[in-house]
Scaffold this active site. Structure first.
Site, mmCIF file in Angstrom:
data_model
loop_
_atom_site.group_PDB
_atom_site.id
_atom_site.type_symbol
_atom_site.label_atom_id
_atom_site.label_comp_id
_atom_site.label_asym_id
_atom_site.label_seq_id
_atom_site.Cartn_x
_atom_site.Cartn_y
_atom_site.Cartn_z
ATOM 1 N N GLU A 191 17.374 40.739 10.860
ATOM 2 C CA GLU A 191 16.777 40.457 9.555
ATOM 3 C C GLU A 191 16.339 38.999 9.441
ATOM 4 O O GLU A 191 16.093 38.493 8.348
ATOM 5 C CB GLU A 191 17.748 40.792 8.412
ATOM 6 N N ASP A 330 7.970 44.885 13.201
ATOM 7 C CA ASP A 330 8.821 45.953 13.718
ATOM 8 C C ASP A 330 8.002 46.799 14.687
ATOM 9 O O ASP A 330 6.867 47.187 14.377
ATOM 10 C CB ASP A 330 9.323 46.848 12.584
#
Length: 527
Positions: A191, A330
């Site tokens: 994250e 991602d």
């Protein structure tokens, strides 16, 4: 030939693409709508085609194409026998669903999906049946990609007890070495979470560089920055370039010709429509047209190359030296979320060097001097607000408290077991399973899914289930029922048997037992 070999002097500086591949542990924890289905969809739509794109480009002699993060928990699933069998079945079922669509009258959709499924099935049977590790290792060994590692279960590190945080990172890097024969020197910080002091832990683990989001560097992402007094570099995501691709308002995947992610044909589970328009309801969307989408890919490749070129020229002029531009996403965006993403990826990695843009990895950038002045990096993440609210806000306060409590309980139990063992060095499968369940309980995914209201019930259930496993096993241990504890640990291992090499003996000693380590943090509880 490297990926940046064509007329590299035409544009100053360098471009780096970073992909972060991650899913939480899903095997044996439900199938639909959340669970193993999530793994198989991402595997089929993203991991298979992205690996295929990289192999194709490698066969053309291209190297140092991008930095690819693969989290240990995802790597474990791509190597897991249960998941491999389930994936093979899923791919065959995909092909059957495509045939059903054609027989029901949607011939164009059925033909398109059948072709995709047949290609994926052949690729899987040829290259993936013995796991994902051989696939990725071929690309790593060839220098096609730089491997980025990370902590075992993708925890939000700033909130994690430093003792467990240190263990997870060391074990995650060791897991990469075991699977691929390479110990990553760079990581994707889960994250992009950071709190001061972590840079010294990175240095101690052999990590030389890691990712943060652009605002953590106050938007100046043109160079890697040493963090505080360390030699560890923070590389920042260039939001101006990255958001060109993935922005809720204007990113490429939302353009009208691309396949719509959200609208399903519920009879077959296939996605028959193109985006058409942002205000157009599902039943009113136009049918998907691969040729129309292919034209959109070409247009967006050209737009991205132009954006990168202009950004490099502008930023290099601003700082008075060649600049670095890092775009990071991602991996699951390419294929799973954005059906045409792998096509775009292949074309853009050819088009960038053809436009005179040098392409390389984060390790290349470090080695070639794209390094600026030290930065006093502060608390940050790549989540909403670029702070910790997604993982520590009021919506997930209960999970924050649960994590802190269960980690303290696990570590205290392990310390008592060590003390009672009196220095014995035999491996203890009960201790291993306690630690394994703690690692799974603190995955950052659970809080993210709750904060974003994405299968929040599943996420809370998963967090509590792993905590229940810990309490059940530890209760038997602390009650002197070791035979029962062994049986419970074996039972939970059957469901959560990832990381079989995990060894609780490698967990560092408690703070009160540890020698002084100068600047290292030695407290328990959330940071």
């Amino acid at each position: 030939m490297t990926s940046g070999s064509a007329d590299t002097d035409a544009v100053p500086g360098r471009f780096t693409l970073v992909l972060h591949s991650h899913l939480p542990w899903l095997a044996h924890h439900g199938r639909w709508p959340v669970g193993e289905e999530w793994l198989y969809q991402s595997w089929a739509a993203s991991y298979l085609p992205v690996a295929r794109v990289l192999r194709t480009l490698a066969a053309e002699g291209r190297s140092n194409l991008l930095s690819l993060g693969i989290t240990p928990v995802l790597a474990a699933q791509l190597d897991d026998p249960h998941a491999l069998a389930g994936m093979h079945h899923w791919l065959g079922n995909w092909q059957l669903r495509a045939d059903e669509a054609a027989m029901a009258g949607n011939v164009a959709l059925g033909r398109h999906e059948h072709g995709l499924a047949a290609t994926a099935l052949a690729d899987f049977e040829q290259r993936w049946r013995h796991g994902g590790s051989p696939v990725w290792r071929e690309l790593i060994d060839a220098g096609t990609i730089e491997l980025l590692g990370g902590p075992l279960s993708h925890p939000f590190q700033p909130l994690l007890d430093p003792r467990l945080r240190t263990f997870e990172l060391a074990e995650g890097l060791a897991d990469a070495r075991h699977r691929w024969g390479h110990t990553p020197s760079g990581i994707w910080a889960p994250e992009c979470g950071f709190t001061p002091g972590m840079e010294t832990e990175y240095a101690a683990a052999g990590v030389t560089h890691f990712m943060v989001d652009g605002p953590a560097l106050r938007g100046d992402t043109t160079l890697g920055r040493p963090v505080r007094e360390s030699d560890v570099l923070a590389f920042g995501r260039d939001l101006q370039v990255s958001y060109r691709v993935w922005s809720p308002k204007s990113g490429y995947p939302g353009h009208s010709a691309y396949r719509d992610f959200h609208h399903y044909d519920h009879a077959t589970g296939l996605k028959p429509s193109r985006v058409t328009g942002k205000q157009v309801e599902g039943p009113d969307k136009a049918p998907y047209d691969p040729e129309l989408a292919a034209a959109a890919v070409r247009r967006d490749v050209d737009d991205f190359v132009t954006t990168v070129r202009e950004r490099l020229i502008t930023e290099s002029a601003r700082i008075g030296r060649p600049a670095l531009v890092v775009a990071a996403f991602d991996t699951e965006l390419f294929g799973h979320w954005w059906h045409e993403g792998p096509q775009w990826l292949e074309q853009v990695l050819r088009a960038l060097p053809e436009a005179g843009i040098s392409v390389g990895t984060l390790a290349d950038a470090r080695a070639n001097g794209y390094v600026g002045e030290p930065v006093p990096l502060a608390d940050s993440s790549w989540g909403s607000g670029k702070d910790w609210r997604v993982w520590a806000g009021e919506q997930v306060r209960d999970l924050v408290e649960l994590n802190a409590e269960i980690v303290r309980f696990t570590l205290d139990t392990l310390d008592k077991m060590r003390a009672e063992a009196g220095g014995a060095q035999a491996r203890d499968r009960i201790a291993d399973q306690l630690l394994r369940e703690a690692v799974l309980a603190v995955s950052s995914d659970w809080a993210f899914m709750v904060s974003k209201d994405s299968a929040a019930g599943y996420a809370r259930d998963r967090a509590h289930r792993h905590c229940h496993a810990i309490r059940e096993i530890a209760g038997a241990v602390l009650g002197g029922q070791l035979a029962k504890a062994h049986d419970l640990a074996a039972g939970w291992y059957a469901a959560d048997g990832l990381f079989p090499a995990l060894d609780a003996r490698r967990l560092g000693p408690a703070a009160s037992m540890a020698p002084s380590t100068g600047g290292h943090i030695e407290h328990r509880g959330p940071a």
